[in-house]
Design a protein around this motif. Structure first.
Motif: not given
Length: 696
Positions: A340-342, A370-371, A614-616
């Motif tokens: 859940d990160v931008p 939501n993310v 954390t991303t992806p």
């Protein structure tokens, strides 16, 4: 006629055309003798001795009308009345001649008994009731064979003038009683009925009145729903000789919930809420117990809209099905971490404007983030999700999935409350999707399995976990019950719709709050409004008392065992602080967090350093945009690290890609294929898990 599950009158459904709505026309197996006697006593005393026209009565009526009686007298026989009822025409001499000729033909062709039976099927008994069998149910709530002699005489009086002798009005009832007394007097004088029966009927007639069973309750949307079900051929009486429908509705519960819904709606009117809809479905049977379409059908603004059937934006109520499909396709395991990160959020934000970082799927779903939901939809595929939602009956659209995009997961795909109730029924019933049942006589489609029992129970356990809802939803609020409840709220864009679907071992409750004009409410979310009404409704259904707590819970997924998981991933070894219990398969139970970090890294980890990509997300599926130049088709890489770490070495497919500051996002030019991404500490041991990414 439609009766609720306890035998209370609900509504009646007539044959509908452009000109009128007709009720009645109930076939008679045979004519009860006393019904025939009372009817002929008032309508056609020489019925058996003439051939369809009573010459003596015609001459007497002509003479009396000629000498100037104030009230004109007719001489229509039973046969002539049947002719007029089948072919209504203005009263005239020509019409009278036609009726007489038709009456003679009817008797000659069908016989006296058949004509009398047809009259008793067609005769008007007032208030839209036609036929003695229908009138018996309509006024006295009993089959015609069970009518008392007093009730028969009263009904026999009405067809002469149904408007004047309206049995629901005191003046009409007085007139009908007087005419009924004439019928009893004739039967007594001709010795057609025993004197004791005549005496009892005369005594009863003095105080006789309809029981009022046919008074329609304040549930007009329900009446319209049953009319629609009948018109569509989905419900029909089991026997033409007893045209009753046994509804699953509990009118007593319906009335209590309607008052409850109005009371709660009044609390939110100042925030712009104008309407409410509520449905209750019995677990197991799928029987609809309550169906409230609006706060008040007579509300001049939008009360006539049935909001259980109105398409609206569902907010986050579709998220459980996004997770369910990901579990079904093997794209997600309950022990995986979702971010859940931008970065990688495709412009999607959370309702609270915050991001909670890496978390378990249980926490992500229970917190309604939501993310992670949109990223899961991207990973599994838009078309697959769109089709799955179609299979669940949540839409029947033929538009391409791309027209809704990832926002399908957060409310872009419109649906209806009744469709949500059916789809959540599949979660509640171990993955089996069945029709909502409104009547015992309803024609239903065959139930189908839309997801495995394992997936349904896993998602249910997540929706029923109050600890997993932290920090977004505090403990002991409207989402927490004294018994096991799986609950999901939803809020559409600009607070236009507030939803809650909750199910227990007894029932499924669905609530919608909003406006008929689709206008925005003042920050009225599902958790702040509809969840409170759903809580009150489900507590009422369970009869729960203050302070009582039930220990019974939902059945766990078969073949899985409970494992205490660290919120940051990995099985707890007692050192990770906050934990959640997750259901995992024994053969795939994760190692403890410390053992996992040592065994899963190609480079030894320094136990004092916590690194995580954390991303992806792991197993992310990304589609490149072919219309963008290559330098813009890139994937953001970000890691979390303690403050003591200044730099991170990014590895792609085992090769160094870039050395960057620890808090600096790095952009990797995407290449088709499946790739392995890892964050390492430069020049010393320490590395993150390997994250797999598929690029197309």
């Amino acid at each position: 006629m439609v009766y609720d599950r306890n035998g209370a009158f609900l509504t009646q459904i007539g044959a509908r055309d452009a000109a009128r709505i007709d009720y009645g026309y109930w076939p008679l197996r045979e004519i009860p003798p006393r019904v025939a006697l009372a009817t002929l006593a008032l309508e056609d005393r020489r019925f058996a001795s003439h051939m369809g026209v009573d010459t003596r009565a015609l001459l007497r009526a002509a003479w009396r009308n000629l000498v100037g009686r104030k009230r004109r007298e007719g001489a229509s026989t039973i046969a002539m009345q049947v002719a007029r009822m089948q072919n209504p025409a203005p009263r005239s001499f020509a019409a009278k001649i036609t009726e007489a000729a038709t009456g003679i033909a009817l008797v000659a062709r069908h016989g006296h008994q058949a004509v009398l039976a047809h009259y008793l099927r067609l005769a008007p008994y007032g208030n839209g009731s036609h036929g003695i069998a229908h009138a018996a149910r309509f006024y006295f709530d009993k089959p015609v064979e069970d009518l008392s002699l007093a009730e028969i005489a009263l009904l026999a009086a009405v067809p002469q003038s149904p408007g004047r002798m309206n049995l629901f009005r005191e003046s009409g009832l007085v007139l009908a009683r007087a005419r009924a007394a004439r019928a009893l007097a004739f039967l007594s004088r001709e010795a057609l009925v025993e004197p004791a029966q005549i005496a009892l009927a005369t005594q009863q007639l003095a105080s006789l009145r309809p029981v009022g069973a046919a008074r329609r309750p304040d549930a007009l949307h329900l009446s319209l729903r049953y009319e629609a079900l009948a018109r569509e051929g989905l419900i029909a009486p089991a026997s033409p000789h007893d045209p009753r429908i046994g509804a699953t509705i509990d009118l007593s519960l319906q009335d209590k919930l309607a008052h409850l819904a109005r009371r709660y709606l009044s609390l939110w009117r100042s925030a712009g809420a104008r309407q409410v809809a509520l449905m209750v479905v019995e677990r197991g049977a799928g029987a609809v117990l309550a169906d409230i379409g609006s706060s008040d059908y007579r509300d001049w603004r939008d009360g006539a809209i049935d909001f259980t059937r109105a398409p609206r934006s569902p907010g986050s109520t579709l998220k459980p099905f996004v997770y369910a499909l990901a579990f079904e396709r093997g794209a997600l395991e309950p022990t995986d971490l979702v971010a859940d990160v931008p970065e990688g959020a495709s412009g999607v934000n959370n309702a609270d404007g915050a991001f909670l970082g890496p978390m378990l799927p249980r926490q992500a779903l229970a917190n309604s983030r939501n993310v992670p939901a949109t990223n899961l939809m991207r990973r599994v595929g838009l078309e697959a999700n769109f089709q799955f939602l179609h299979d669940l009956g949540l839409h029947d659209l033929e538009a391409p999935a791309e027209s809704f995009g990832l926002a399908m997961a957060i409310g872009a795909l419109p649906t209806r409350l009744e469709h949500l109730m059916r789809a959540y029924g599949a979660l509640a019933e171990d993955g089996v999707l069945s029709d909502l049942v409104f009547a015992k006589e309803q024609r239903r489609r065959r139930s189908v399995r839309v997801m495995s029992s394992d997936t349904a129970r896993l998602v249910t356990s997540m929706l029923a976990d109050p600890l997993a809802r932290l920090p977004s939803f505090p403990r002991y609020g409207p989402l927490e019950y004294p018994f096991a409840v799986a609950v999901k709220t939803g809020t559409s864009q600009a607070y236009r719709d507030a939803w809650t679907i909750a199910y227990s071992r007894k029932a499924i409750v669905g609530v919608w709050i909003g406006r008929g004009d689709a206008g925005a409410m003042n920050r009225l979310s599902g958790a702040a409004s509809s969840a409170r009404l759903a809580h009150a409704a489900l507590t009422l259904i369970h009869g729960a008392k203050a302070g009582e707590i039930e220990t019974e819970s939902f059945p766990p997924p078969q073949g899985r065992v409970p494992v205490e998981m660290c919120l940051a991933g990995g099985r707890s070894d007692g050192r990770c602080g906050e934990t959640l219990v997750e259901w995992v398969r024994p053969q795939t139970a994760p190692p403890t967090r410390g053992a996992m970090e040592l065994a899963a890294r190609p480079v030894p980890r320094d136990e004092t350093v916590e690194l995580a990509v954390t991303t992806p997300e792991h197993k992310t599926h990304v589609w490149r945009n072919p219309e963008l130049p290559p330098e813009l088709n890139r994937l953001a890489l970000r890691a979390s690290a303690p403050g003591s770490v200044e730099q991170i070495l990014w590895m792609v497919d085992g090769r160094p890609f870039r050395l960057a500051d620890a808090n600096e996002p790095v952009y990797w030019p995407m290449q088709p294929g499946t790739h392995r991404i890892q964050a390492r500490l430069p020049l010393r041991p320490g590395a993150s898990h390997i994250v797999e990414v598929t690029i197309e």
